[in-house]
Design an enzyme around this catalytic site. Structure first.
Site, PDB file in Angstrom:
ATOM      1  N   GLY A  18       0.830  -1.211   0.000  1.00  0.00           N
ATOM      2  CA  GLY A  18       0.000   0.000   0.000  1.00  0.00           C
ATOM      3  C   GLY A  18       0.857   1.251   0.000  1.00  0.00           C
ATOM      4  O   GLY A  18       2.074   1.183   0.180  1.00  0.00           O
ATOM      5  N   LYS A  19       0.213   2.413  -0.161  1.00  0.00           N
ATOM      6  CA  LYS A  19       0.940   3.684  -0.272  1.00  0.00           C
ATOM      7  C   LYS A  19       1.685   4.009   1.028  1.00  0.00           C
ATOM      8  O   LYS A  19       2.897   4.230   1.032  1.00  0.00           O
ATOM      9  CB  LYS A  19      -0.068   4.787  -0.604  1.00  0.00           C
ATOM     10  CG  LYS A  19       0.548   6.109  -0.945  1.00  0.00           C
ATOM     11  CD  LYS A  19      -0.512   7.100  -1.440  1.00  0.00           C
ATOM     12  CE  LYS A  19      -0.063   8.521  -1.181  1.00  0.00           C
ATOM     13  NZ  LYS A  19      -0.975   9.287  -0.337  1.00  0.00           N
ATOM     14  N   LYS A  43      -0.277 -11.508  -2.778  1.00  0.00           N
ATOM     15  CA  LYS A  43       0.903 -11.016  -3.491  1.00  0.00           C
ATOM     16  C   LYS A  43       2.169 -11.756  -3.084  1.00  0.00           C
ATOM     17  O   LYS A  43       3.283 -11.300  -3.341  1.00  0.00           O
ATOM     18  CB  LYS A  43       1.068  -9.508  -3.263  1.00  0.00           C
ATOM     19  CG  LYS A  43      -0.082  -8.711  -3.906  1.00  0.00           C
ATOM     20  CD  LYS A  43       0.208  -7.240  -4.043  1.00  0.00           C
ATOM     21  CE  LYS A  43      -0.944  -6.555  -4.784  1.00  0.00           C
ATOM     22  NZ  LYS A  43      -0.868  -5.098  -4.735  1.00  0.00           N
ATOM     23  N   THR A  99      -2.182   1.897  12.071  1.00  0.00           N
ATOM     24  CA  THR A  99      -3.500   2.227  11.508  1.00  0.00           C
ATOM     25  C   THR A  99      -4.380   3.051  12.446  1.00  0.00           C
ATOM     26  O   THR A  99      -4.532   2.711  13.614  1.00  0.00           O
ATOM     27  CB  THR A  99      -4.243   0.924  11.144  1.00  0.00           C
ATOM     28  OG1 THR A  99      -3.387   0.126  10.338  1.00  0.00           O
ATOM     29  CG2 THR A  99      -5.545   1.220  10.416  1.00  0.00           C
ATOM     30  N   GLU A 100      -4.961   4.120  11.897  1.00  0.00           N
ATOM     31  CA  GLU A 100      -5.861   4.985  12.639  1.00  0.00           C
ATOM     32  C   GLU A 100      -7.297   4.681  12.210  1.00  0.00           C
ATOM     33  O   GLU A 100      -7.541   4.415  11.037  1.00  0.00           O
ATOM     34  CB  GLU A 100      -5.529   6.446  12.302  1.00  0.00           C
ATOM     35  CG  GLU A 100      -6.395   7.454  12.990  1.00  0.00           C
ATOM     36  CD  GLU A 100      -6.023   8.897  12.615  1.00  0.00           C
ATOM     37  OE1 GLU A 100      -5.006   9.107  11.935  1.00  0.00           O
ATOM     38  OE2 GLU A 100      -6.778   9.793  13.012  1.00  0.00           O
ATOM     39  N   GLU A 211      -2.582  12.254  28.648  1.00  0.00           N
ATOM     40  CA  GLU A 211      -3.610  13.202  28.208  1.00  0.00           C
ATOM     41  C   GLU A 211      -4.818  13.063  29.120  1.00  0.00           C
ATOM     42  O   GLU A 211      -4.938  12.076  29.834  1.00  0.00           O
ATOM     43  CB  GLU A 211      -4.077  12.851  26.776  1.00  0.00           C
ATOM     44  CG  GLU A 211      -3.110  13.200  25.687  1.00  0.00           C
ATOM     45  CD  GLU A 211      -3.577  12.693  24.321  1.00  0.00           C
ATOM     46  OE1 GLU A 211      -4.713  12.207  24.220  1.00  0.00           O
ATOM     47  OE2 GLU A 211      -2.782  12.777  23.371  1.00  0.00           O
ATOM     48  N   HIS A 249     -22.613  10.193  29.686  1.00  0.00           N
ATOM     49  CA  HIS A 249     -22.498   9.919  31.118  1.00  0.00           C
ATOM     50  C   HIS A 249     -21.670   8.693  31.440  1.00  0.00           C
ATOM     51  O   HIS A 249     -20.710   8.757  32.162  1.00  0.00           O
ATOM     52  CB  HIS A 249     -23.894   9.679  31.688  1.00  0.00           C
ATOM     53  CG  HIS A 249     -24.630  10.932  31.930  1.00  0.00           C
ATOM     54  ND1 HIS A 249     -25.903  10.952  32.420  1.00  0.00           N
ATOM     55  CD2 HIS A 249     -24.283  12.199  31.734  1.00  0.00           C
ATOM     56  CE1 HIS A 249     -26.302  12.199  32.531  1.00  0.00           C
ATOM     57  NE2 HIS A 249     -25.343  12.970  32.108  1.00  0.00           N
TER      58      HIS A 249
END
Lengths: 292, 394
Positions: A18-19, A43, A99-100, A211, A249
Site C-alpha cells: 500500500g501507499k 501477493k 492504523t488509525e 492526556e 455519562h
C-alpha cells in the site's frame, strides 16, 4: 540495551504494497533496520521496495521463511484488527499497529485474542517504536532522536517528538521511545512499559506523557509507587481542555475516578512522579533530576 | 455520533425492547393531530412532551413536561417547540428545540438505571445497573458507589445468561418482571454490539403500575470509526445539534473545538494541540480554540484552518505550531505564506516550525516578506502570541 526492539529485530511490514506501507517501510529500511519482508495476501512471491524485500501471503510464511519476530502494520482500518490477530497467531513477538480509525469493537476482540498469546501489541493509532541508532518500527522521524538513557512513553505523536527534541536539546538521548496511541483500546498500557524500562539496564529515567480522559495514567502512577525505582517525569496534556466535552455519562464514570488533567497530575505527584506543569519544561526537568 | 431520544427508541423497538412510545413533531401545526394520534394509538389520556435535543438534563431546563390532559399537552408542546433550551449539558446560549416527542404518560412504580459501555481499563464492555434510576449517574457514583452494579462481558463469549440473572437479582427483580428484565438486558446487549454503539444508556428503565418493564428514555453514542458499516445510523445524524463551525471543519478533516479565549491555535496532532493550549494559558493568555490539522498539513489545510479560526470574531492573534515528522515544514511554510497573502490577514500570526526541513522553512518565511512573527520553541511561541493578542486588544 533498549526495550522491545533493537538492531537484531527482524521486521516485516503488513500492508507493504500500500501507499503508506511502502513509504514507511522504505523509511525504516533507510534507518538501517532489518526489514526482512512484507505481507500482502495474494501477493506472495512478489517483491516490494524496488525488489529489496520479499512479499509473503501470510504472517506464518514470513515467520517461517524469513524468521520475522516484529511486525509493523499499515493495513486499512476495516482489516487491521484481523492483521493484528494474524501476526499474533503466527507468533510474532512485537506487533506495532499504526492504523488509525479501527472500530472499537474490532479492537476489543483483537486485544482479547492477543492477550491469550505470547505476543505484545503496541497501538493502534500510534507513531510506533524507536530505539535510536538501532531500530525504527513506526513513523517517528528518526533524525530528531539520539541514543541515550531516557525511556519515553507517550499517548500522542507530535507531542512525543516535542519531548524528544527537548531532551536532545539538553544533551540527553533516549533508550527507546514508545508511542502507545490514544485509542480507547490499546495493546500496551503505560504501566506495562514502566516495568519494561525499570528492567532495562540502559534506561536511567522515564518520561511519561499522558492526556485527559481514561484512567491509564492513574493506574500507571499507582503501579509506579510500589514497583518503579527509576525517576519518572510526567506531563498531562489538556489542562485547558473544556470540561463536559467528553462522551456522555456512562463513559465518564466507569473508572469512578476524575479524568481531568489536574486530577491526574495531583495523583501522579502523590505517587512520587515528578510532574511538569509546562510542556516546554520536560527536557530541562529531566536534566535537573539526573544532576541530583 | 449522537442521536435523539426518539431515534434511540426506534432502534430499541427493532430489538423488541419495550419503550415509552410516542409521535415526533417538528412544527406547531401538527401538534394537535399528533396528540390525538398518541391518544388513540397508545390509548393514552395523559402525555409527556419531551424536547428532542442531544444534550442531557432536559428536564432541568424545562424541556420535559407532564401533561394531564390533551389541552395541557397542546399548551406544553407549543411552548417547548421552538424554545431555546438551556441545560447543564448545553452551551450557555442553549439549544434551539426543533423537534419534540409527544409521548404516552406511564404510571411508574419504580425506576432503574442500565447502561452498556467500554471499560477502557479492562478493554472489555461493562454493564452498569442501579436501583437509583432517574438520577444523574455521576451523582450516584460519587455519593453511593456501592449502588452501581458492574458486570464485565468476555469478548469471546458475549453476555451470559447467569450474568443477566446476577444483575436482575442484585436489582431486586422478581417474578414476571425478572423474566422481562433479563430478556430486555440480553436484547439491549445485542443491540449495543450490532450497532457498534460506544454507549447505550436507559435512564430510567421503569416498572409500570401495570407490571411492565419499559425503557422510558434512551441515549446512544456510536463509535465514529465503525459508522462505515452502519449507513442507516449515519442517516440519523442531525447536524442542527452540532456546532456549525465544527461541522464545517470536519468537512476538511480538521478537528476543531471552539473555546472562549482570543488566541487562535493551529497545531498538528491532538496531544501537541492540547499542550499548546496549556502553555498559552500558563503564559497568561486564553486559547480561542483547539485545532488539530492532522498529518497532512498542506496549503489547503492551512488555508481552511485559518478560515475556521478567523470565523470566531474574538480571535486577536494566531499561533501556528507544527512539529514536522512526516510533514515537511517547508511545505507548511509555503502554505502559510500563500494563505496569509490570499486571505489578507490583519491580525498577528506567530509561527513555530520544528522538525523535518525546519531551517528551510524559516528561510522561506523570512524571505517571503509576509508579516509573520517567527518563534523558536514552545515557550517562546506562546509568549509571543500572548503578547501579540494583548497588544492587539489595547
Amino acid at each position: 540495551m533498549s526495550i522491545l526492539i533493537n538492531k537484531d529485530s527482524r521486521i516485516i511490514v503488513q500492508g507493504i504494497t500500500g501507499k503508506e506501507g511502502s513509504f514507511h517501510a522504505e523509511q525504516c529500511l533507510e534507518y538501517g533496520n532489518n526489514v526482512v519482508g512484507g505481507v500482502t495476501p495474494g501477493k506472495g512471491g512478489q517483491t516490494a521496495l524496488d525488489g529489496k524485500v520479499p512479499v509473503f501471503d501470510t504472517c506464518h510464511d514470513a515467520r517461517e521463511k524469513a524468521g520475522a519476530n516484529v511486525s509493523l502494520i499499515f493495513v486499512p482500518p476495516a482489516f487491521a484488527a484481523d492483521a493484528i490477530k494474524e501476526a499474533a497467531d503466527a507468533g510474532i513477538e512485537v506487533i506495532v499497529c499504526i492504523t488509525e480509525g479501527i472500530p472499537v469493537a474490532d479492537m476489543i476482540d483483537a486485544y482479547d485474542f492477543v492477550k491469550k498469546t505470547n505476543s505484545r501489541l503496541i497501538g493502534p493509532n500510534c507513531p510506533g517504536l524507536l530505539t535510536p541508532g538501532e531500530a525504527k518500527v513506526g513513523i517517528m522521524p528518526g533524525f530528531i532522536a539520539r541514543k541515550g538513557t531516557i525511556g519515553v512513553i507517550s499517548k500522542s505523536g507530535t507531542l512525543t517528538y516535542e519531548a524528544v527534541s527537548q531532551l536532545v536539546a539538553q544533551g540527553l538521548g533516549q533508550s527507546t521511545c514508545v508511542g502507545i496511541g490514544g485509542d480507547p483500546v490499546i495493546g500496551t498500557k503505560m504501566k506495562d512499559l514502566l516495568q519494561l524500562f525499570e528492567d532495562d539496564a540502559e534506561t536511567e529515567a522515564i518520561v511519561m506523557i499522558g492526556e485527559i480522559g481514561g484512567s491509564m495514567e492513574i493506574e500507571a502512577a499507582d503501579y509506579a509507587k510500589t514497583h518503579i525505582k527509576k525517576p519518572i517525569i510526567g506531563f498531562i496534556a489538556g489542562q485547558t481542555a473544556p470540561a463536559g466535552r467528553r462522551m456522555g455519562h456512562a463513559g465518564a464514570i466507569v473508572s469512578g475516578a476524575d479524568e481531568s488533567a489536574a486530577a491526574k497530575m495531583a495523583y501522579m505527584k502523590k505517587c512520587g512522579i515528578i510532574v511538569v506543569d509546562s510542556p516546554s519544561e520536560i527536557g530541562v526537568t529531566v536534566k535537573n533530576i539526573l544532576k541530583r | 455520533m449522537k442521536i435523539h431520544e426518539y431515534q434511540a427508541k426506534e432502534i430499541l423497538k427493532k430489538y423488541s425492547i419495550p419503550i415509552q412510545d410516542g409521535v415526533v413533531v417538528d412544527n406547531a401545526d401538527a401538534v394537535e393531530s399528533a396528540i390525538n394520534q398518541v391518544s388513540t394509538t397508545f390509548n393514552a389520556s395523559q402525555f409527556v412532551i419531551k424536547a428532542q435535543v442531544h444534550a442531557g438534563g432536559r428536564g432541568k431546563g424545562g424541556g420535559v413536561k407532564f401533561s394531564s390532559s390533551k389541552e395541557k399537552a397542546i399548551e406544553n408542546a407549543k411552548n417547548i417547540l421552538g424554545m431555546t433550551l438551556i441545560t447543564p449539558q448545553t452551551s450557555a446560549e442553549g439549544q434551539l428545540v426543533q423537534k419534540i416527542m409527544v409521548a404516552e404518560a406511564l404510571d411508574i412504580a419504580k425506576e432503574y438505571y442500565v447502561a452498556i459501555t467500554l471499560d477502557r481499563a479492562k478493554s472489555k464492555n461493562v454493564i452498569m445497573a442501579s436501583t437509583e434510576g432517574g438520577m444523574e449517574i455521576e451523582e450516584v457514583a460519587e455519593h453511593s458507589p456501592e449502588k452501581i452494579i458492574r458486570v464485565w462481558v468476555e469478548p469471546a463469549h458475549g453476555l451470559q445468561g447467569f450474568q443477566a440473572r446476577y444483575i436482575a437479582f442484585k436489582l431486586g427483580f422478581e417474578g414476571e418482571q425478572f423474566k422481562q428484565f433479563t430478556k430486555l438486558l440480553s436484547n439491549l446487549y445485542k443491540c449495543y454490539i450490532n450497532t457498534d454503539a460506544s454507549i447505550v444508556e436507559v435512564n430510567p428503565l421503569v416498572i409500570t403500575e401495570q407490571g411492565n418493564v419499559v425503557a422510558l428514555d434512551a441515549k446512544f453514542n456510536f463509535d465514529d470509526n465503525a459508522l462505515y458499516r452502519h449507513p442507516d445510523i449515519v442517516e440519523m445524524r442531525d447536524t442542527n445539534e452540532e456546532d456549525p463551525t465544527e461541522v464545517e471543519a470536519s468537512k476538511f478533516n480538521l478537528n476543531y473545538i471552539k473555546l472562549d479565549g482570543n488566541v487562535g491555535c493551529m497545531v498538528n496532532g491532538a496531544g501537541l494541540a492540547m499542550a499548546t493550549m496549556d502553555i498559552i494559558k500558563l503564559k497568561g493568555g486564553d486559547p480561542a480554540n483547539f485545532l488539530d490539522v492532522g498529518g497532512g498539513a498542506n496549503v489547503e489545510t492551512v488555508k481552511n484552518g485559518f478560515r475556521i479560526i478567523l470565523s470566531d470574531p474574538n480571535v486577536k492573534a494566531v499561533l501556528i505550531n507544527i512539529f514536522g515528522g512526516i510533514v515537511r515544514c517547508d511545505r507548511v511554510a509555503n502554505g502559510i505564506i500563500q494563505a496569509v497573502k490570499e486571505l489578507d490577514l490583519k491580525i498577528p500570526v506567530v509561527v513555530r516550525l520544528e522538525g523535518t526541513n525546519a531551517e528551510l522553512a524559516k528561510q522561506l518565511l523570512s524571505e517571503s516578506g509576509v508579516a509573520i512573527i517567527p518563534a523558536s520553541g514552545l515557550a517562546d511561541a506562546a509568549e509571543k502570541v500572548v503578547a501579540a493578542a494583548q497588544g492587539a486588544k489595547n
